[in-house]
Design a protein around this motif. Sequence first.
Motif, PDB file in Angstrom:
ATOM      1  N   ALA A  20     138.512   7.061  15.704  1.00 34.51           N
ATOM      2  CA  ALA A  20     138.158   5.519  16.018  1.00 34.51           C
ATOM      3  C   ALA A  20     139.266   5.324  17.774  1.00 34.51           C
ATOM      4  O   ALA A  20     138.970   4.550  18.232  1.00 34.51           O
ATOM      5  CB  ALA A  20     138.820   4.856  14.591  1.00 34.51           C
ATOM      6  N   THR A  21     140.204   6.210  17.197  1.00 34.36           N
ATOM      7  CA  THR A  21     141.557   6.027  17.909  1.00 34.36           C
ATOM      8  C   THR A  21     141.359   6.604  19.575  1.00 34.36           C
ATOM      9  O   THR A  21     141.123   6.059  20.525  1.00 34.36           O
ATOM     10  CB  THR A  21     142.704   5.957  17.912  1.00 34.36           C
ATOM     11  OG1 THR A  21     142.472   7.711  17.853  1.00 34.36           O
ATOM     12  CG2 THR A  21     143.137   5.415  16.337  1.00 34.36           C
ATOM     13  N   THR A  22     140.710   7.471  19.335  1.00 33.28           N
ATOM     14  CA  THR A  22     139.907   7.559  20.755  1.00 33.28           C
ATOM     15  C   THR A  22     138.593   7.236  21.417  1.00 33.28           C
ATOM     16  O   THR A  22     138.976   6.773  22.395  1.00 33.28           O
ATOM     17  CB  THR A  22     139.325   9.385  20.532  1.00 33.28           C
ATOM     18  OG1 THR A  22     140.647  10.330  19.629  1.00 33.28           O
ATOM     19  CG2 THR A  22     138.666  10.263  21.498  1.00 33.28           C
ATOM     20  N   VAL A  23     137.840   6.805  20.419  1.00 37.13           N
ATOM     21  CA  VAL A  23     136.663   6.133  21.574  1.00 37.13           C
ATOM     22  C   VAL A  23     137.504   4.904  21.556  1.00 37.13           C
ATOM     23  O   VAL A  23     136.798   4.238  22.882  1.00 37.13           O
ATOM     24  CB  VAL A  23     136.155   6.130  20.253  1.00 37.13           C
ATOM     25  CG1 VAL A  23     134.801   5.285  20.913  1.00 37.13           C
ATOM     26  CG2 VAL A  23     135.102   6.941  19.990  1.00 37.13           C
ATOM     27  N   CYS A  52     137.362   3.326  25.875  1.00 34.40           N
ATOM     28  CA  CYS A  52     136.378   1.910  25.817  1.00 34.40           C
ATOM     29  C   CYS A  52     137.695   1.170  26.918  1.00 34.40           C
ATOM     30  O   CYS A  52     137.326   0.273  27.378  1.00 34.40           O
ATOM     31  CB  CYS A  52     136.366   1.777  24.593  1.00 34.40           C
ATOM     32  SG  CYS A  52     134.726   1.925  23.866  1.00 34.40           S
ATOM     33  N   ILE A  53     138.954   0.911  26.054  1.00 34.77           N
ATOM     34  CA  ILE A  53     140.369   0.508  27.025  1.00 34.77           C
ATOM     35  C   ILE A  53     139.942   1.073  28.604  1.00 34.77           C
ATOM     36  O   ILE A  53     140.347   0.180  29.469  1.00 34.77           O
ATOM     37  CB  ILE A  53     141.311   0.109  26.510  1.00 34.77           C
ATOM     38  CG1 ILE A  53     140.839  -0.298  25.106  1.00 34.77           C
ATOM     39  CG2 ILE A  53     142.146  -0.908  27.238  1.00 34.77           C
ATOM     40  CD1 ILE A  53     141.800  -0.772  24.046  1.00 34.77           C
ATOM     41  N   MET A  54     140.744   2.091  28.650  1.00 41.11           N
ATOM     42  CA  MET A  54     141.300   2.655  29.377  1.00 41.11           C
ATOM     43  C   MET A  54     140.699   2.702  31.038  1.00 41.11           C
ATOM     44  O   MET A  54     140.670   2.792  31.864  1.00 41.11           O
ATOM     45  CB  MET A  54     141.604   4.333  29.067  1.00 41.11           C
ATOM     46  CG  MET A  54     142.904   5.152  29.775  1.00 41.11           C
ATOM     47  SD  MET A  54     144.131   3.662  30.395  1.00 41.11           S
ATOM     48  CE  MET A  54     144.570   4.037  32.242  1.00 41.11           C
ATOM     49  N   PHE A  55     139.037   3.248  30.607  1.00 40.38           N
ATOM     50  CA  PHE A  55     138.332   3.580  31.469  1.00 40.38           C
ATOM     51  C   PHE A  55     137.719   2.576  32.428  1.00 40.38           C
ATOM     52  O   PHE A  55     137.790   3.061  33.313  1.00 40.38           O
ATOM     53  CB  PHE A  55     136.932   4.400  30.428  1.00 40.38           C
ATOM     54  CG  PHE A  55     136.022   5.264  31.691  1.00 40.38           C
ATOM     55  CD1 PHE A  55     136.286   6.470  32.435  1.00 40.38           C
ATOM     56  CD2 PHE A  55     134.801   4.303  32.149  1.00 40.38           C
ATOM     57  CE1 PHE A  55     134.839   6.641  33.273  1.00 40.38           C
ATOM     58  CE2 PHE A  55     133.291   4.970  32.636  1.00 40.38           C
ATOM     59  CZ  PHE A  55     133.922   6.294  33.235  1.00 40.38           C
ATOM     60  N   PHE A  94     138.703  12.658  26.953  1.00 41.98           N
ATOM     61  CA  PHE A  94     137.704  12.377  25.940  1.00 41.98           C
ATOM     62  C   PHE A  94     136.631  13.556  25.140  1.00 41.98           C
ATOM     63  O   PHE A  94     136.673  13.541  23.746  1.00 41.98           O
ATOM     64  CB  PHE A  94     137.142  10.974  26.529  1.00 41.98           C
ATOM     65  CG  PHE A  94     136.501  10.513  25.682  1.00 41.98           C
ATOM     66  CD1 PHE A  94     136.613   9.142  24.255  1.00 41.98           C
ATOM     67  CD2 PHE A  94     134.647  11.562  24.980  1.00 41.98           C
ATOM     68  CE1 PHE A  94     135.684   9.327  23.324  1.00 41.98           C
ATOM     69  CE2 PHE A  94     134.279  10.226  24.419  1.00 41.98           C
ATOM     70  CZ  PHE A  94     134.537   9.461  23.305  1.00 41.98           C
ATOM     71  N   ILE A  95     136.171  14.015  25.954  1.00 41.36           N
ATOM     72  CA  ILE A  95     135.377  14.976  25.797  1.00 41.36           C
ATOM     73  C   ILE A  95     135.889  16.354  24.670  1.00 41.36           C
ATOM     74  O   ILE A  95     135.848  17.238  23.666  1.00 41.36           O
ATOM     75  CB  ILE A  95     134.476  15.587  26.501  1.00 41.36           C
ATOM     76  CG1 ILE A  95     133.864  14.352  26.998  1.00 41.36           C
ATOM     77  CG2 ILE A  95     133.874  17.268  26.557  1.00 41.36           C
ATOM     78  CD1 ILE A  95     133.152  15.301  28.312  1.00 41.36           C
ATOM     79  N   LEU A  96     137.200  16.796  25.295  1.00 41.38           N
ATOM     80  CA  LEU A  96     138.079  17.770  24.880  1.00 41.38           C
ATOM     81  C   LEU A  96     138.534  17.463  23.653  1.00 41.38           C
ATOM     82  O   LEU A  96     138.465  17.933  22.439  1.00 41.38           O
ATOM     83  CB  LEU A  96     138.768  17.564  25.593  1.00 41.38           C
ATOM     84  CG  LEU A  96     139.317  19.185  26.697  1.00 41.38           C
ATOM     85  CD1 LEU A  96     139.979  18.873  27.646  1.00 41.38           C
ATOM     86  CD2 LEU A  96     138.544  20.275  26.213  1.00 41.38           C
ATOM     87  N   LEU A  97     139.222  16.141  23.077  1.00 41.70           N
ATOM     88  CA  LEU A  97     139.174  15.552  21.989  1.00 41.70           C
ATOM     89  C   LEU A  97     138.268  15.695  21.044  1.00 41.70           C
ATOM     90  O   LEU A  97     138.215  15.784  19.444  1.00 41.70           O
ATOM     91  CB  LEU A  97     139.732  14.424  21.692  1.00 41.70           C
ATOM     92  CG  LEU A  97     141.294  14.061  22.570  1.00 41.70           C
ATOM     93  CD1 LEU A  97     141.445  12.847  22.806  1.00 41.70           C
ATOM     94  CD2 LEU A  97     142.231  14.859  21.749  1.00 41.70           C
ATOM     95  N   ILE A  98     136.774  15.070  21.527  1.00 45.07           N
ATOM     96  CA  ILE A  98     135.831  14.473  20.581  1.00 45.07           C
ATOM     97  C   ILE A  98     135.392  16.228  19.931  1.00 45.07           C
ATOM     98  O   ILE A  98     134.726  16.046  19.302  1.00 45.07           O
ATOM     99  CB  ILE A  98     134.571  13.669  21.333  1.00 45.07           C
ATOM    100  CG1 ILE A  98     135.542  12.317  21.315  1.00 45.07           C
ATOM    101  CG2 ILE A  98     133.316  13.879  21.080  1.00 45.07           C
ATOM    102  CD1 ILE A  98     135.559  11.510  20.080  1.00 45.07           C
ATOM    103  N   LEU A  99     134.974  17.381  21.075  1.00 46.61           N
ATOM    104  CA  LEU A  99     134.269  18.452  20.413  1.00 46.61           C
ATOM    105  C   LEU A  99     134.701  18.541  19.071  1.00 46.61           C
ATOM    106  O   LEU A  99     134.007  19.170  18.160  1.00 46.61           O
ATOM    107  CB  LEU A  99     134.687  19.307  21.323  1.00 46.61           C
ATOM    108  CG  LEU A  99     133.718  19.054  22.527  1.00 46.61           C
ATOM    109  CD1 LEU A  99     133.668  20.626  24.236  1.00 46.61           C
ATOM    110  CD2 LEU A  99     131.747  19.089  21.925  1.00 46.61           C
ATOM    111  N   PRO A 100     136.147  18.624  19.095  1.00 50.71           N
ATOM    112  CA  PRO A 100     136.718  19.629  17.893  1.00 50.71           C
ATOM    113  C   PRO A 100     136.061  18.462  16.470  1.00 50.71           C
ATOM    114  O   PRO A 100     135.689  19.336  15.463  1.00 50.71           O
ATOM    115  CB  PRO A 100     138.152  19.285  17.964  1.00 50.71           C
ATOM    116  CG  PRO A 100     138.419  19.043  19.602  1.00 50.71           C
ATOM    117  CD  PRO A 100     136.797  18.617  19.738  1.00 50.71           C
TER     118      PRO A 100
END
Length: 121
Positions: free
Chosen positions: A75-78, A82-85, A104-110
């Motif tokens: 949730a915090t990553t998404v 959504c705010i920063m991009f 984001f991809i590096l955080l979401i993959l794990p």
Amino acid sequence: FIAFFKNTPFFVLFSQYIDPVFWPNGNITINALNFKSFIYSFSGTYIILWGMFLLIIVKYAFVPENKWVWNGILATTVVWLCIMFPFSLYYKVYVNAWGDVVFFILLILPLFFTRKYFYKE
């Protein structure tokens, strides 16, 4: 890196893509430079704290497979992206926008690869 090396030659690679967006003629006043340094120190500090907090959370709550941790990191990553991009795109700081996507991809993959351990059926 940002918090400590913002005004050093190490940061030139980053600044060469951001500075022209805000100072196209290359004339950055001392006040603007000081503000830029403050903002980089400020945001760099929060990135360090976020990383430290994430490390602690992963070590003590993620490893034992607490579902709330997996959901919280997702949730915090998404929300962050959504705010920063959009802000990066709005201000035409495209290098930051695409860097955020990579991060984001590096955080979401794990998270993607560990989901099965948290959502056992």
